[in-house]
Design a protein around this motif. Structure first.
Motif, mmCIF file in Angstrom:
data_model
loop_
_atom_site.group_PDB
_atom_site.id
_atom_site.type_symbol
_atom_site.label_atom_id
_atom_site.label_comp_id
_atom_site.label_asym_id
_atom_site.label_seq_id
_atom_site.Cartn_x
_atom_site.Cartn_y
_atom_site.Cartn_z
ATOM 1 N N ASP A 3 0.986 -1.092 -0.021
ATOM 2 C CA ASP A 3 0.020 0.005 -0.057
ATOM 3 C C ASP A 3 0.768 1.294 0.016
ATOM 4 N N LEU A 4 1.905 1.259 0.816
ATOM 5 C CA LEU A 4 2.772 2.418 0.834
ATOM 6 C C LEU A 4 3.382 2.593 -0.452
ATOM 7 N N THR A 5 3.854 1.373 -1.408
ATOM 8 C CA THR A 5 4.645 1.466 -2.470
ATOM 9 C C THR A 5 3.533 2.288 -3.773
ATOM 10 N N LYS A 6 2.242 1.537 -3.500
ATOM 11 C CA LYS A 6 1.056 2.081 -4.153
ATOM 12 C C LYS A 6 0.989 3.641 -4.079
ATOM 13 N N SER A 7 0.867 4.137 -2.898
ATOM 14 C CA SER A 7 0.590 5.535 -2.499
ATOM 15 C C SER A 7 1.809 6.252 -3.035
ATOM 16 N N MET A 8 3.020 5.925 -2.862
ATOM 17 C CA MET A 8 4.018 6.671 -3.386
ATOM 18 C C MET A 8 4.198 6.876 -4.923
ATOM 19 N N MET A 15 1.904 14.278 -8.956
ATOM 20 C CA MET A 15 2.598 15.696 -9.152
ATOM 21 C C MET A 15 3.268 15.901 -10.529
ATOM 22 N N SER A 16 3.589 14.712 -11.103
ATOM 23 C CA SER A 16 4.025 14.837 -12.823
ATOM 24 C C SER A 16 2.967 15.533 -13.662
ATOM 25 N N GLU A 21 -0.070 20.382 -16.179
ATOM 26 C CA GLU A 21 -1.148 20.957 -15.939
ATOM 27 C C GLU A 21 -0.792 22.572 -15.529
ATOM 28 N N GLN A 22 0.026 22.731 -14.697
ATOM 29 C CA GLN A 22 0.255 24.090 -14.206
ATOM 30 C C GLN A 22 1.229 24.869 -15.368
ATOM 31 N N MET A 23 2.006 24.043 -15.980
ATOM 32 C CA MET A 23 2.819 24.699 -17.149
ATOM 33 C C MET A 23 1.517 25.000 -18.103
ATOM 34 N N ALA A 24 0.836 24.312 -18.364
ATOM 35 C CA ALA A 24 0.031 24.602 -19.644
ATOM 36 C C ALA A 24 -0.942 26.056 -19.099
ATOM 37 N N ASN A 25 -1.242 25.856 -17.719
ATOM 38 C CA ASN A 25 -2.058 27.172 -17.148
ATOM 39 C C ASN A 25 -1.224 28.381 -17.396
ATOM 40 N N VAL A 46 -2.820 22.536 -3.556
ATOM 41 C CA VAL A 46 -1.934 21.663 -2.961
ATOM 42 C C VAL A 46 -1.100 22.012 -1.893
ATOM 43 N N THR A 47 -0.671 23.205 -1.796
ATOM 44 C CA THR A 47 0.019 23.728 -0.409
ATOM 45 C C THR A 47 -0.845 23.511 0.733
#
Length: 164
Positions: A3-8, A15-16, A21-25, A46-47
């Motif tokens: 579960d930890l590995t999946k979450s990571m 995040m990628s 998306e932020q670059m497009a914005n 996100v912050t």
């Protein structure tokens, strides 16, 4: 562990894509009245979500660093009034950062709150003294230029007995 590995993995992938998306914005804003509004809102969301996952101690440290960074950005973008050139402003900002850092450290160290309060009081006293000295030095450095009408100053001249 699975579960930890999946979450990571999911976090890294999210995040990628968030970065894309932020670059497009930023490069192709949808609303020209607020060209970076959508990107700023995304970063703020996100912050807030990330800050909400921090322990109380780390949240205090995060908030201190966040305020410091935001103050620096405000100072950088405050060029219009030239407040960023004022040494008193820099002194005040530095003192605020040091006080907040002392408070955060006081929360992390057993019995450190009293130490943080003592450091905060000492820094406030030092700041007040430095501000008074800065104001006095600035006042004595400015004298009217010879020949200007009484009570007016048309520029800067060194104090009597000093040369450039």
């Amino acid at each position: 562990m699975r579960d930890l590995t999946k979450s990571m993995w999911s976090f890294s992938w999210a995040m990628s894509l968030f970065g894309v998306e932020q670059m497009a914005n930023l490069l192709a804003p949808r609303d020209m009245s607020r060209p970076w509004g959508r990107a700023a809102e995304g970063f703020e969301a996100v912050t807030r979500a990330t800050g909400g996952q921090l322990s109380d101690t780390l949240r205090g440290t995060f908030e201190t660093g966040d305020r410091m960074g935001r103050s620096m950005v405000d100072a950088m973008f405050g060029f219009g009034g030239f407040d960023w050139l004022n040494p008193t402003q820099w002194l005040q900002m530095s003192t605020d950062v040091m006080q907040r850092s002392a408070q955060s450290m006081g929360q992390m160290v057993p019995g450190g709150q009293a130490m943080g309060q003592a450091m905060g009081s000492a820094m406030q006293s030092a700041t007040a003294a430095a501000q008074s000295a800065t104001a006095a030095a600035a006042q004595s450095a400015m004298t009217p230029i010879a020949g200007s009408p009484a009570g007016t100053s048309t520029g800067w001249a060194p104090p009597p007995g000093r040369s450039l």
